[in-house]
Write an enzyme that holds these catalytic residues in place. Sequence first.
Site, PDB file in Angstrom:
ATOM      1  N   GLN A  26      81.031   0.061  29.729  1.00  0.00           N
ATOM      2  CA  GLN A  26      80.351   1.225  29.327  1.00  0.00           C
ATOM      3  C   GLN A  26      79.507   1.686  30.156  1.00  0.00           C
ATOM      4  O   GLN A  26      78.361   0.855  30.833  1.00  0.00           O
ATOM      5  CB  GLN A  26      79.817   0.862  28.062  1.00  0.00           C
ATOM      6  N   HIS A 135      74.767   1.893  34.012  1.00  0.00           N
ATOM      7  CA  HIS A 135      75.539   0.889  33.429  1.00  0.00           C
ATOM      8  C   HIS A 135      74.987   0.468  32.017  1.00  0.00           C
ATOM      9  O   HIS A 135      73.793  -0.205  32.233  1.00  0.00           O
ATOM     10  CB  HIS A 135      75.961  -0.366  34.327  1.00  0.00           C
ATOM     11  N   HIS A 136      75.886   0.166  31.007  1.00  0.00           N
ATOM     12  CA  HIS A 136      75.116  -0.266  29.643  1.00  0.00           C
ATOM     13  C   HIS A 136      74.528  -1.453  29.892  1.00  0.00           C
ATOM     14  O   HIS A 136      73.705  -1.955  28.898  1.00  0.00           O
ATOM     15  CB  HIS A 136      76.033   0.107  28.530  1.00  0.00           C
ATOM     16  N   ALA A 137      75.231  -2.361  30.961  1.00  0.00           N
ATOM     17  CA  ALA A 137      74.699  -3.788  30.973  1.00  0.00           C
ATOM     18  C   ALA A 137      73.388  -3.746  31.451  1.00  0.00           C
ATOM     19  O   ALA A 137      72.568  -5.132  31.207  1.00  0.00           O
ATOM     20  CB  ALA A 137      75.672  -4.556  32.258  1.00  0.00           C
TER      21      ALA A 137
END
Length: 462
Positions: A26, A135-137
């Site tokens: 994601q 990045h969703h991380a």
Amino acid sequence: MGSPEIERDEPVTPAGRLFLRPEMDQIINSVFGVKNPIDVEAVKTEIANSMMLKHPRFCSLMVRDPNGREYWRKTQIDIDRHVIVKPDPLDGDDDEDAANEYLADLSVSSPLSTDKPLWEIHLLTAHKCAVVRIHHALGDGISLMSLFLACFRRADLPDQIPTIGSEPQTKQRSGGRRNPVWELLTFVWYTLVYAVEFVLRSLWVKDRKTPISGGAGVELWPRKLATAKFRLDDMKAVKTAIPNATINDVLFGVISAGLSRYLDHRSPNKLREGLQITGVAMVNLRKQPGLQEMAEMMESNSGSRWGNKFGMILLPIYYHKALATPLHYVKKAKTMIDKKKRSLEAHFSYNIGYFVMNYVGSKMACLLNYRIVCNTTFTISNVLGPREEITITGNPVTFIRANTTGLPHAITMHMVSYAGRADMQILVAKDIVPDPKFLAKCFEEALLEMKKAAEAEATSTS
């Protein structure tokens, strides 16, 4: 003379590892419009001196050890590799269409390179906007909005950073004293019911198929993107007409009315009245709402630890060809959301995901999340943005919007508020929902009808 301290790799959090799975991967794609032409060198200088590059997540590579476990490893930042300039005009009828088409293309099969920290800024200079890909991380919506706002300044007070704030809490009106034992039993009951429903959704229970249903593999389908534009004053006018309502109640009422209108257009007289259509929403679990102090968020022992801190809840809406008044959509949404608030569903989903990630593995956690998305119909999120107009390098910001990369849902919706407005990005699988601009219009007209009904109700009671 002691040897210099060697910085150790930092393990990626369980939620971050989930977002790094190939099935999820994601990426948050935000777009900022500006009033004046973009000064590329000024933007690079601002980024180089910003709080963003002081944060370890934004200057670390994502690496994997021999066992496949992910870590953050500090590295040097090359601004020129992260700032990508697109000087030529893009396809589209106007700047908004061009930016939306660009974002739609990025939402499918456009991963971030892992040989540099997981973020990029694309400057679409011909269209006076910047696309920020993160990045969703690296963090959730609240974390990233807080970080962004530390890089901007208020237009009216250039030496101050903008502010965001949670919606004022409304005192619940009660006809009498509540029985604490009954309240506790209700709380336990709703938590149990929604926890069981959540588990069943991750196994086999799914929505009935409609013209807007997605499914496994749809995350790879080509996308279209449209924007629904709302005035916060209109949403507040509707909220005022319904006791104890919130902006989220109004938003879900608008979603329910808009999707009913769209489905009636696509399949007139073919859907059962009251058909359930289930959405997935992310709920912020941070204790302190609104703008977080960046220094506090970076402290490892802080209650507002940086990263992804949200739970997932299921939000059912219902197809109705027509209700007695548009406000009934909001009243129904409020009833449902009030029940959700009286449960620990969001905390349950967060903790069950944390448990599975730590003790079973990221592959199984990703499978469970993937199945929940496949078994529901749409994604919705709402992030509070700046209350005041803001600037970057002295250039006034005209809008702030956000969406994510593709999911198995055929419709994902992300709303961001900014200076009295709220823009909702509607990302669709274009082979399933070929006309997202019409869908956006359905939402906009639904809110205007609700506002008109609220004004008429206020007039009749005055």
